[in-house]
Write a protein that holds these residues in place. Structure first.
Motif, mmCIF file in Angstrom:
data_model
loop_
_atom_site.group_PDB
_atom_site.id
_atom_site.type_symbol
_atom_site.label_atom_id
_atom_site.label_comp_id
_atom_site.label_asym_id
_atom_site.label_seq_id
_atom_site.Cartn_x
_atom_site.Cartn_y
_atom_site.Cartn_z
ATOM 1 N N UNK A 16 49.827 36.463 46.712
ATOM 2 C CA UNK A 16 50.373 37.572 46.204
ATOM 3 C C UNK A 16 51.108 37.362 45.099
ATOM 4 N N UNK A 17 51.347 36.282 44.556
ATOM 5 C CA UNK A 17 52.087 36.229 43.070
ATOM 6 C C UNK A 17 51.072 35.825 42.073
ATOM 7 N N UNK A 48 50.327 36.830 38.368
ATOM 8 C CA UNK A 48 50.508 36.094 37.094
ATOM 9 C C UNK A 48 49.156 35.213 36.764
ATOM 10 N N UNK A 49 48.099 35.480 37.657
ATOM 11 C CA UNK A 49 46.843 35.012 37.210
ATOM 12 C C UNK A 49 46.412 33.663 38.421
ATOM 13 N N UNK A 105 58.239 35.076 45.000
ATOM 14 C CA UNK A 105 58.492 36.729 45.220
ATOM 15 C C UNK A 105 58.744 37.422 43.959
ATOM 16 N N UNK A 106 59.640 36.673 43.126
ATOM 17 C CA UNK A 106 60.041 37.138 41.734
ATOM 18 C C UNK A 106 58.866 37.487 40.918
ATOM 19 N N UNK A 107 58.287 36.400 40.855
ATOM 20 C CA UNK A 107 56.778 36.541 39.939
ATOM 21 C C UNK A 107 55.984 37.506 40.568
#
Length: 439
Positions: free
Chosen positions: A353-354, A320-321, A309-311
Protein backbone atom coordinates in the motif's frame (compact mmCIF):
# COMPACT_ATOMS: atom_id res chain seq x y z
CA UNK A 1 -45.76 -47.36 -20.64
CA UNK A 2 -44.00 -48.10 -23.94
CA UNK A 3 -45.87 -48.32 -27.25
CA UNK A 4 -46.00 -51.79 -28.84
CA UNK A 5 -42.80 -52.50 -30.69
CA UNK A 6 -40.95 -49.56 -29.12
CA UNK A 7 -37.49 -50.13 -27.73
CA UNK A 8 -36.49 -49.02 -24.27
CA UNK A 9 -33.76 -46.40 -24.45
CA UNK A 10 -30.84 -47.29 -22.17
CA UNK A 11 -30.32 -44.90 -19.28
CA UNK A 12 -27.41 -42.50 -19.66
CA UNK A 13 -24.50 -43.58 -17.52
CA UNK A 14 -23.71 -41.40 -14.53
CA UNK A 15 -20.35 -39.68 -15.13
CA UNK A 16 -17.64 -40.62 -12.67
CA UNK A 17 -14.31 -38.92 -12.24
CA UNK A 18 -11.16 -40.73 -11.37
CA UNK A 19 -7.63 -39.41 -11.31
CA UNK A 20 -6.25 -41.59 -14.08
CA UNK A 21 -9.39 -41.34 -16.21
CA UNK A 22 -9.45 -37.57 -15.93
CA UNK A 23 -5.79 -37.35 -16.85
CA UNK A 24 -6.29 -39.42 -19.97
CA UNK A 25 -9.33 -37.34 -20.99
CA UNK A 26 -7.48 -34.07 -20.51
CA UNK A 27 -4.37 -35.00 -22.49
CA UNK A 28 -3.80 -37.15 -25.60
CA UNK A 29 -1.49 -40.11 -25.08
CA UNK A 30 1.13 -38.73 -27.47
CA UNK A 31 1.36 -35.52 -25.39
CA UNK A 32 2.13 -37.32 -22.11
CA UNK A 33 5.96 -37.45 -22.56
CA UNK A 34 6.03 -33.72 -23.33
CA UNK A 35 3.90 -33.03 -20.27
CA UNK A 36 6.21 -35.06 -18.03
CA UNK A 37 9.22 -33.12 -19.32
CA UNK A 38 7.36 -29.88 -18.77
CA UNK A 39 6.49 -30.81 -15.16
CA UNK A 40 10.10 -31.76 -14.37
CA UNK A 41 11.31 -28.48 -15.85
CA UNK A 42 8.81 -26.64 -13.67
CA UNK A 43 10.37 -28.33 -10.62
CA UNK A 44 13.79 -27.22 -11.88
CA UNK A 45 12.33 -23.73 -12.19
CA UNK A 46 11.19 -23.84 -8.57
CA UNK A 47 14.74 -24.77 -7.56
CA UNK A 48 16.24 -21.83 -9.49
CA UNK A 49 13.63 -19.07 -9.77
CA UNK A 50 12.10 -19.56 -6.30
CA UNK A 51 14.68 -21.28 -4.06
CA UNK A 52 17.74 -19.90 -5.92
CA UNK A 53 19.68 -23.09 -5.20
CA UNK A 54 21.97 -22.43 -8.18
CA UNK A 55 23.58 -19.63 -6.15
CA UNK A 56 25.19 -22.31 -3.97
CA UNK A 57 27.23 -23.50 -6.98
CA UNK A 58 30.13 -21.03 -7.44
CA UNK A 59 30.68 -21.64 -11.21
CA UNK A 60 27.03 -20.72 -11.89
CA UNK A 61 26.99 -17.47 -9.93
CA UNK A 62 28.28 -15.22 -12.75
CA UNK A 63 25.61 -16.56 -15.14
CA UNK A 64 21.82 -16.27 -15.28
CA UNK A 65 20.60 -19.88 -15.42
CA UNK A 66 17.14 -18.63 -14.48
CA UNK A 67 16.70 -17.17 -17.98
CA UNK A 68 17.62 -20.49 -19.61
CA UNK A 69 15.32 -22.44 -17.29
CA UNK A 70 12.36 -20.16 -17.95
CA UNK A 71 12.87 -20.40 -21.71
CA UNK A 72 13.05 -24.20 -21.52
CA UNK A 73 9.94 -24.36 -19.35
CA UNK A 74 8.04 -22.10 -21.75
CA UNK A 75 9.02 -24.23 -24.75
CA UNK A 76 8.08 -27.45 -22.93
CA UNK A 77 4.73 -25.96 -21.89
CA UNK A 78 3.86 -25.07 -25.45
CA UNK A 79 4.85 -28.57 -26.57
CA UNK A 80 2.75 -30.17 -23.83
CA UNK A 81 -0.31 -28.09 -24.70
CA UNK A 82 0.03 -27.93 -28.47
CA UNK A 83 -3.50 -29.29 -28.86
CA UNK A 84 -4.93 -26.63 -26.50
CA UNK A 85 -5.41 -22.88 -26.85
CA UNK A 86 -2.74 -21.97 -24.35
CA UNK A 87 -2.94 -18.21 -24.97
CA UNK A 88 -6.64 -18.07 -24.22
CA UNK A 89 -6.35 -20.20 -21.10
CA UNK A 90 -3.51 -18.08 -19.70
CA UNK A 91 -5.09 -14.68 -20.21
CA UNK A 92 -8.53 -15.80 -19.03
CA UNK A 93 -7.21 -17.10 -15.71
CA UNK A 94 -8.35 -14.77 -12.88
CA UNK A 95 -5.24 -15.27 -10.74
CA UNK A 96 -2.87 -14.48 -13.60
CA UNK A 97 -4.91 -11.44 -14.59
CA UNK A 98 -4.39 -10.02 -11.10
CA UNK A 99 -0.66 -10.75 -11.23
CA UNK A 100 -0.35 -9.05 -14.63
CA UNK A 101 -2.26 -6.01 -13.36
CA UNK A 102 -0.04 -5.92 -10.27
CA UNK A 103 3.11 -5.97 -12.39
CA UNK A 104 1.75 -3.36 -14.81
CA UNK A 105 0.94 -1.08 -11.89
CA UNK A 106 4.58 -1.33 -10.76
CA UNK A 107 5.57 0.34 -14.04
CA UNK A 108 2.96 3.04 -13.53
CA UNK A 109 4.48 4.08 -10.18
CA UNK A 110 8.05 4.45 -11.51
CA UNK A 111 7.85 8.11 -12.77
CA UNK A 112 6.73 9.41 -9.35
CA UNK A 113 8.92 7.09 -7.29
CA UNK A 114 11.10 8.38 -4.48
CA UNK A 115 13.92 6.21 -5.87
CA UNK A 116 13.24 5.77 -9.60
CA UNK A 117 16.32 3.73 -10.51
CA UNK A 118 15.57 1.22 -7.75
CA UNK A 119 11.91 1.01 -8.79
CA UNK A 120 12.91 0.34 -12.39
CA UNK A 121 15.42 -2.30 -11.32
CA UNK A 122 12.91 -4.16 -9.12
CA UNK A 123 10.15 -4.04 -11.75
CA UNK A 124 12.32 -5.22 -14.63
CA UNK A 125 13.89 -7.92 -12.45
CA UNK A 126 10.40 -9.39 -11.99
CA UNK A 127 10.11 -10.31 -15.70
CA UNK A 128 11.45 -13.83 -15.27
CA UNK A 129 9.43 -14.40 -12.10
CA UNK A 130 6.15 -13.52 -13.81
CA UNK A 131 7.13 -15.52 -16.89
CA UNK A 132 7.75 -18.57 -14.71
CA UNK A 133 4.45 -18.09 -12.87
CA UNK A 134 2.67 -17.91 -16.22
CA UNK A 135 4.20 -21.15 -17.48
CA UNK A 136 3.40 -22.89 -14.19
CA UNK A 137 -0.28 -21.91 -14.34
CA UNK A 138 -0.39 -22.87 -18.04
CA UNK A 139 0.60 -26.50 -17.46
CA UNK A 140 -1.83 -29.19 -18.68
CA UNK A 141 -4.48 -29.44 -15.92
CA UNK A 142 -4.07 -33.13 -15.18
CA UNK A 143 -3.76 -34.93 -11.88
CA UNK A 144 -0.36 -36.35 -12.76
CA UNK A 145 0.97 -32.92 -13.73
CA UNK A 146 -0.33 -31.27 -10.58
CA UNK A 147 0.95 -34.09 -8.36
CA UNK A 148 4.45 -33.98 -9.92
CA UNK A 149 4.77 -30.22 -9.56
CA UNK A 150 3.38 -30.08 -6.00
CA UNK A 151 5.63 -32.88 -4.83
CA UNK A 152 8.55 -31.30 -6.64
CA UNK A 153 7.86 -27.99 -4.92
CA UNK A 154 7.79 -29.79 -1.58
CA UNK A 155 11.03 -31.69 -2.26
CA UNK A 156 12.84 -28.52 -3.38
CA UNK A 157 11.82 -26.73 -0.18
CA UNK A 158 12.94 -29.72 1.91
CA UNK A 159 16.32 -29.77 0.13
CA UNK A 160 16.56 -26.04 0.72
CA UNK A 161 15.92 -26.60 4.43
CA UNK A 162 18.45 -29.44 4.64
CA UNK A 163 21.14 -27.35 2.95
CA UNK A 164 20.38 -24.49 5.32
CA UNK A 165 20.85 -26.79 8.31
CA UNK A 166 24.11 -28.21 6.92
CA UNK A 167 25.72 -25.24 5.16
CA UNK A 168 23.84 -22.13 6.27
CA UNK A 169 25.96 -19.11 7.14
CA UNK A 170 25.44 -17.11 10.33
CA UNK A 171 24.28 -13.50 10.49
CA UNK A 172 24.39 -11.43 13.68
CA UNK A 173 21.13 -9.74 14.64
CA UNK A 174 19.83 -7.83 17.66
CA UNK A 175 18.84 -11.06 19.42
CA UNK A 176 21.70 -13.29 18.31
CA UNK A 177 22.69 -15.44 15.36
CA UNK A 178 20.40 -16.22 12.46
CA UNK A 179 21.11 -18.41 9.44
CA UNK A 180 20.60 -18.02 5.70
CA UNK A 181 21.82 -20.01 2.73
CA UNK A 182 21.96 -17.91 -0.47
CA UNK A 183 22.88 -14.32 -1.28
CA UNK A 184 19.39 -13.47 -2.55
CA UNK A 185 17.43 -14.83 0.43
CA UNK A 186 17.95 -13.45 3.93
CA UNK A 187 16.77 -15.44 6.99
CA UNK A 188 13.24 -13.99 6.75
CA UNK A 189 13.00 -14.94 3.06
CA UNK A 190 14.25 -18.43 3.86
CA UNK A 191 11.62 -18.80 6.59
CA UNK A 192 8.87 -17.54 4.29
CA UNK A 193 9.74 -20.14 1.66
CA UNK A 194 9.96 -22.92 4.25
CA UNK A 195 6.55 -21.97 5.68
CA UNK A 196 4.97 -22.32 2.23
CA UNK A 197 6.41 -25.80 1.71
CA UNK A 198 5.65 -27.20 5.17
CA UNK A 199 1.87 -27.73 4.65
CA UNK A 200 2.57 -29.59 1.41
CA UNK A 201 4.87 -32.05 3.17
CA UNK A 202 2.53 -32.56 6.13
CA UNK A 203 -0.57 -33.03 3.96
CA UNK A 204 1.28 -35.57 1.81
CA UNK A 205 2.45 -37.45 4.92
CA UNK A 206 -1.15 -37.71 6.19
CA UNK A 207 -2.65 -38.78 2.87
CA UNK A 208 -3.27 -42.53 2.37
CA UNK A 209 -0.52 -44.14 0.35
CA UNK A 210 2.66 -46.14 0.57
CA UNK A 211 4.19 -46.14 4.05
CA UNK A 212 7.72 -45.47 2.76
CA UNK A 213 6.60 -42.36 0.88
CA UNK A 214 4.60 -41.08 3.84
CA UNK A 215 7.58 -41.59 6.14
CA UNK A 216 9.81 -39.68 3.71
CA UNK A 217 7.29 -36.81 3.60
CA UNK A 218 7.19 -36.72 7.40
CA UNK A 219 11.00 -36.58 7.46
CA UNK A 220 10.94 -33.69 4.99
CA UNK A 221 8.38 -31.91 7.16
CA UNK A 222 10.62 -32.27 10.22
CA UNK A 223 13.61 -30.93 8.27
CA UNK A 224 11.56 -27.91 7.15
CA UNK A 225 10.49 -27.20 10.75
CA UNK A 226 14.05 -27.45 12.08
CA UNK A 227 15.33 -25.19 9.30
CA UNK A 228 12.64 -22.63 10.15
CA UNK A 229 13.88 -22.58 13.74
CA UNK A 230 17.41 -22.10 12.39
CA UNK A 231 16.41 -18.90 10.61
CA UNK A 232 15.17 -17.47 13.95
CA UNK A 233 12.41 -15.68 12.03
CA UNK A 234 9.42 -15.01 14.24
CA UNK A 235 7.23 -14.18 11.26
CA UNK A 236 8.31 -17.42 9.60
CA UNK A 237 7.55 -19.43 12.74
CA UNK A 238 4.07 -17.89 13.05
CA UNK A 239 3.45 -18.65 9.37
CA UNK A 240 4.62 -22.24 9.88
CA UNK A 241 2.21 -22.72 12.80
CA UNK A 242 -0.66 -21.16 10.81
CA UNK A 243 -0.08 -23.38 7.76
CA UNK A 244 0.38 -26.55 9.78
CA UNK A 245 -2.69 -25.75 11.86
CA UNK A 246 -4.79 -25.43 8.71
CA UNK A 247 -3.68 -28.86 7.52
CA UNK A 248 -4.54 -30.35 10.92
CA UNK A 249 -8.07 -28.91 11.05
CA UNK A 250 -8.81 -30.07 7.51
CA UNK A 251 -9.65 -33.50 8.91
CA UNK A 252 -12.83 -34.18 10.85
CA UNK A 253 -14.02 -35.81 14.06
CA UNK A 254 -11.80 -38.16 16.03
CA UNK A 255 -8.96 -37.98 13.55
CA UNK A 256 -8.64 -34.22 14.05
CA UNK A 257 -8.73 -34.55 17.85
CA UNK A 258 -6.13 -37.31 17.86
CA UNK A 259 -3.88 -35.34 15.51
CA UNK A 260 -4.08 -32.25 17.68
CA UNK A 261 -3.32 -34.31 20.80
CA UNK A 262 -0.24 -35.84 19.17
CA UNK A 263 1.03 -32.51 17.86
CA UNK A 264 0.39 -30.85 21.22
CA UNK A 265 2.35 -33.55 23.02
CA UNK A 266 5.23 -33.23 20.55
CA UNK A 267 5.30 -29.45 21.06
CA UNK A 268 5.46 -29.85 24.83
CA UNK A 269 8.24 -32.41 24.58
CA UNK A 270 10.07 -30.29 21.99
CA UNK A 271 9.84 -27.19 24.17
CA UNK A 272 11.67 -29.02 26.92
CA UNK A 273 14.25 -30.96 24.94
CA UNK A 274 15.08 -28.90 21.83
CA UNK A 275 18.75 -27.84 22.15
CA UNK A 276 19.45 -24.18 22.79
CA UNK A 277 21.24 -23.89 19.48
CA UNK A 278 18.05 -24.80 17.62
CA UNK A 279 15.80 -22.57 19.72
CA UNK A 280 17.19 -19.04 19.35
CA UNK A 281 16.47 -16.48 22.05
CA UNK A 282 14.28 -14.39 19.71
CA UNK A 283 11.97 -17.41 19.24
CA UNK A 284 12.02 -18.56 22.85
CA UNK A 285 10.80 -15.10 23.93
CA UNK A 286 8.27 -14.69 21.15
CA UNK A 287 5.40 -14.13 23.60
CA UNK A 288 7.28 -11.69 25.87
CA UNK A 289 6.19 -8.36 24.39
CA UNK A 290 7.53 -6.31 27.30
CA UNK A 291 11.13 -7.04 26.23
CA UNK A 292 10.55 -6.85 22.48
CA UNK A 293 12.25 -3.91 20.74
CA UNK A 294 9.61 -4.10 17.99
CA UNK A 295 6.99 -2.47 20.19
CA UNK A 296 8.40 0.92 21.22
CA UNK A 297 11.77 1.45 19.52
CA UNK A 298 12.05 3.78 16.52
CA UNK A 299 13.46 0.92 14.45
CA UNK A 300 10.91 -1.61 15.72
CA UNK A 301 8.21 -3.07 13.54
CA UNK A 302 5.26 -1.22 15.09
CA UNK A 303 6.88 2.20 14.63
CA UNK A 304 7.93 1.30 11.08
CA UNK A 305 4.36 0.24 10.24
CA UNK A 306 3.03 3.56 11.57
CA UNK A 307 5.47 5.47 9.38
CA UNK A 308 4.50 3.24 6.45
CA UNK A 309 0.86 4.30 6.87
CA UNK A 310 2.07 7.92 6.85
CA UNK A 311 3.94 7.31 3.58
CA UNK A 312 0.76 5.87 2.10
CA UNK A 313 -1.22 9.00 2.98
CA UNK A 314 1.39 11.15 1.22
CA UNK A 315 0.35 9.69 -2.15
CA UNK A 316 -2.53 7.21 -1.74
CA UNK A 317 -2.90 6.75 -5.51
CA UNK A 318 0.62 5.97 -6.77
CA UNK A 319 2.49 5.47 -3.50
CA UNK A 320 6.17 6.21 -2.98
CA UNK A 321 7.28 3.77 -5.70
CA UNK A 322 8.08 0.08 -5.86
CA UNK A 323 11.15 -0.82 -3.79
CA UNK A 324 11.47 2.73 -2.38
CA UNK A 325 10.42 2.17 1.24
CA UNK A 326 13.96 2.11 2.61
CA UNK A 327 14.91 5.27 0.71
CA UNK A 328 11.85 7.04 2.12
CA UNK A 329 12.81 5.78 5.58
CA UNK A 330 16.23 7.40 5.10
CA UNK A 331 14.57 10.71 4.28
CA UNK A 332 12.30 10.44 7.33
CA UNK A 333 15.18 9.55 9.63
CA UNK A 334 17.13 12.58 8.40
CA UNK A 335 14.11 14.78 9.11
CA UNK A 336 13.75 13.30 12.60
CA UNK A 337 17.49 13.46 13.29
CA UNK A 338 17.69 9.74 14.00
CA UNK A 339 20.91 7.91 13.00
CA UNK A 340 21.01 4.26 11.96
CA UNK A 341 20.24 1.98 9.01
CA UNK A 342 17.22 2.44 6.77
CA UNK A 343 14.58 -0.15 7.60
CA UNK A 344 12.53 -2.38 5.34
CA UNK A 345 8.74 -2.26 5.90
CA UNK A 346 8.61 -5.69 7.64
CA UNK A 347 4.99 -6.03 6.52
CA UNK A 348 4.01 -6.95 2.98
CA UNK A 349 0.63 -5.24 3.26
CA UNK A 350 2.17 -1.97 4.47
CA UNK A 351 4.81 -2.39 1.78
CA UNK A 352 2.28 -2.87 -1.04
CA UNK A 353 0.00 0.00 0.00
CA UNK A 354 2.79 2.47 0.80
CA UNK A 355 4.90 1.73 -2.29
CA UNK A 356 2.12 1.07 -4.83
CA UNK A 357 -0.76 3.08 -3.43
CA UNK A 358 -4.34 1.96 -3.00
CA UNK A 359 -4.62 0.18 -6.35
CA UNK A 360 -1.38 -1.78 -5.96
CA UNK A 361 -2.20 -2.69 -2.37
CA UNK A 362 -5.66 -3.94 -3.31
CA UNK A 363 -4.21 -6.00 -6.16
CA UNK A 364 -1.77 -7.66 -3.74
CA UNK A 365 -4.58 -8.51 -1.33
CA UNK A 366 -6.77 -9.66 -4.24
CA UNK A 367 -4.10 -12.15 -5.37
CA UNK A 368 -4.22 -13.75 -1.90
CA UNK A 369 -8.02 -13.70 -1.58
CA UNK A 370 -8.67 -15.09 -5.08
CA UNK A 371 -6.16 -17.89 -4.54
CA UNK A 372 -7.84 -18.80 -1.24
CA UNK A 373 -11.26 -18.75 -2.84
CA UNK A 374 -10.22 -20.97 -5.75
CA UNK A 375 -8.70 -23.73 -3.61
CA UNK A 376 -11.05 -23.52 -0.61
CA UNK A 377 -13.62 -26.02 -2.05
CA UNK A 378 -11.04 -28.82 -1.65
CA UNK A 379 -9.83 -27.84 1.83
CA UNK A 380 -12.10 -30.33 3.63
CA UNK A 381 -14.32 -31.75 0.93
CA UNK A 382 -12.84 -34.29 -1.49
CA UNK A 383 -12.28 -33.24 -5.06
CA UNK A 384 -14.61 -35.05 -7.52
CA UNK A 385 -11.55 -35.68 -9.67
CA UNK A 386 -9.19 -37.28 -7.14
CA UNK A 387 -11.64 -38.44 -4.46
CA UNK A 388 -9.61 -36.82 -1.66
CA UNK A 389 -9.27 -33.39 -0.12
CA UNK A 390 -6.30 -31.12 -0.83
CA UNK A 391 -5.75 -28.89 2.19
CA UNK A 392 -2.12 -28.10 1.33
CA UNK A 393 -2.90 -25.36 -1.21
CA UNK A 394 -5.15 -23.30 1.06
CA UNK A 395 -2.82 -23.93 4.03
CA UNK A 396 0.21 -22.71 2.07
CA UNK A 397 -1.60 -19.52 1.05
CA UNK A 398 -2.63 -18.91 4.67
CA UNK A 399 0.98 -19.50 5.73
CA UNK A 400 2.12 -16.83 3.29
CA UNK A 401 -0.66 -14.44 4.29
CA UNK A 402 0.45 -14.85 7.93
CA UNK A 403 4.14 -14.33 7.18
CA UNK A 404 3.24 -11.25 5.12
CA UNK A 405 2.18 -9.50 8.34
CA UNK A 406 5.80 -9.59 9.54
CA UNK A 407 7.96 -9.92 6.40
CA UNK A 408 8.65 -7.61 3.44
CA UNK A 409 7.24 -10.01 0.85
CA UNK A 410 5.11 -7.88 -1.46
CA UNK A 411 7.40 -9.00 -4.33
CA UNK A 412 8.45 -12.39 -2.97
CA UNK A 413 9.23 -14.90 -5.72
CA UNK A 414 7.72 -17.77 -3.77
CA UNK A 415 4.38 -15.94 -3.52
CA UNK A 416 3.93 -15.61 -7.28
CA UNK A 417 4.83 -19.27 -7.81
CA UNK A 418 2.31 -20.24 -5.11
CA UNK A 419 -0.47 -18.20 -6.77
CA UNK A 420 0.27 -19.96 -10.06
CA UNK A 421 0.29 -23.38 -8.37
CA UNK A 422 -3.10 -22.67 -6.79
CA UNK A 423 -4.38 -21.68 -10.22
CA UNK A 424 -3.23 -25.00 -11.68
CA UNK A 425 -4.78 -26.86 -8.72
CA UNK A 426 -8.11 -25.07 -9.23
CA UNK A 427 -8.12 -25.98 -12.92
CA UNK A 428 -7.21 -29.60 -12.23
CA UNK A 429 -9.37 -30.50 -9.25
CA UNK A 430 -12.66 -29.28 -10.76
CA UNK A 431 -14.38 -31.65 -13.23
CA UNK A 432 -14.45 -30.22 -16.79
CA UNK A 433 -18.26 -29.95 -16.86
CA UNK A 434 -18.34 -28.08 -13.56
CA UNK A 435 -15.55 -25.76 -14.70
CA UNK A 436 -17.51 -24.89 -17.84
CA UNK A 437 -20.66 -24.15 -15.81
CA UNK A 438 -18.75 -21.79 -13.51
CA UNK A 439 -17.52 -19.61 -16.39
Amino acid sequence: MLAPGARRRPAAPTPTYHASAFASQAMPAFAAPAARRSALLIVLGVATVVARLHEMIPPLRPFRPILLVVLMVAAATVAARKQARITTSVFSDPSLRILYAYWAWMFVTIPTSVYRSQSLHVTVDMVLVFAFATTLAAQPPTVRQLRTITRGFMVVVAIFGLLLLLFGYAMMDVDGLRYAITASLDPNDCAGLLAIGAPMALAEARRPGRSAWRALCLAMFIVICLATLRTASRGGLIALVAGVGCVLISSRGIRMLVTFAIVGALLLVGREFVPEGLMPKRLANIGNLSEDYNINFYGGRVQIWKRGIKYFTEDPVLGIGVGSFQAREGQQMAEDGVPGHWSAPHNAYVQAFSELGLIGGLLFVAAIVVSLRRVSPFFRRPSPVTGTNHSEYMASVIAFASSAVFLSHAYFWGFFALVALCSLAAQTLVPPTQALRSR
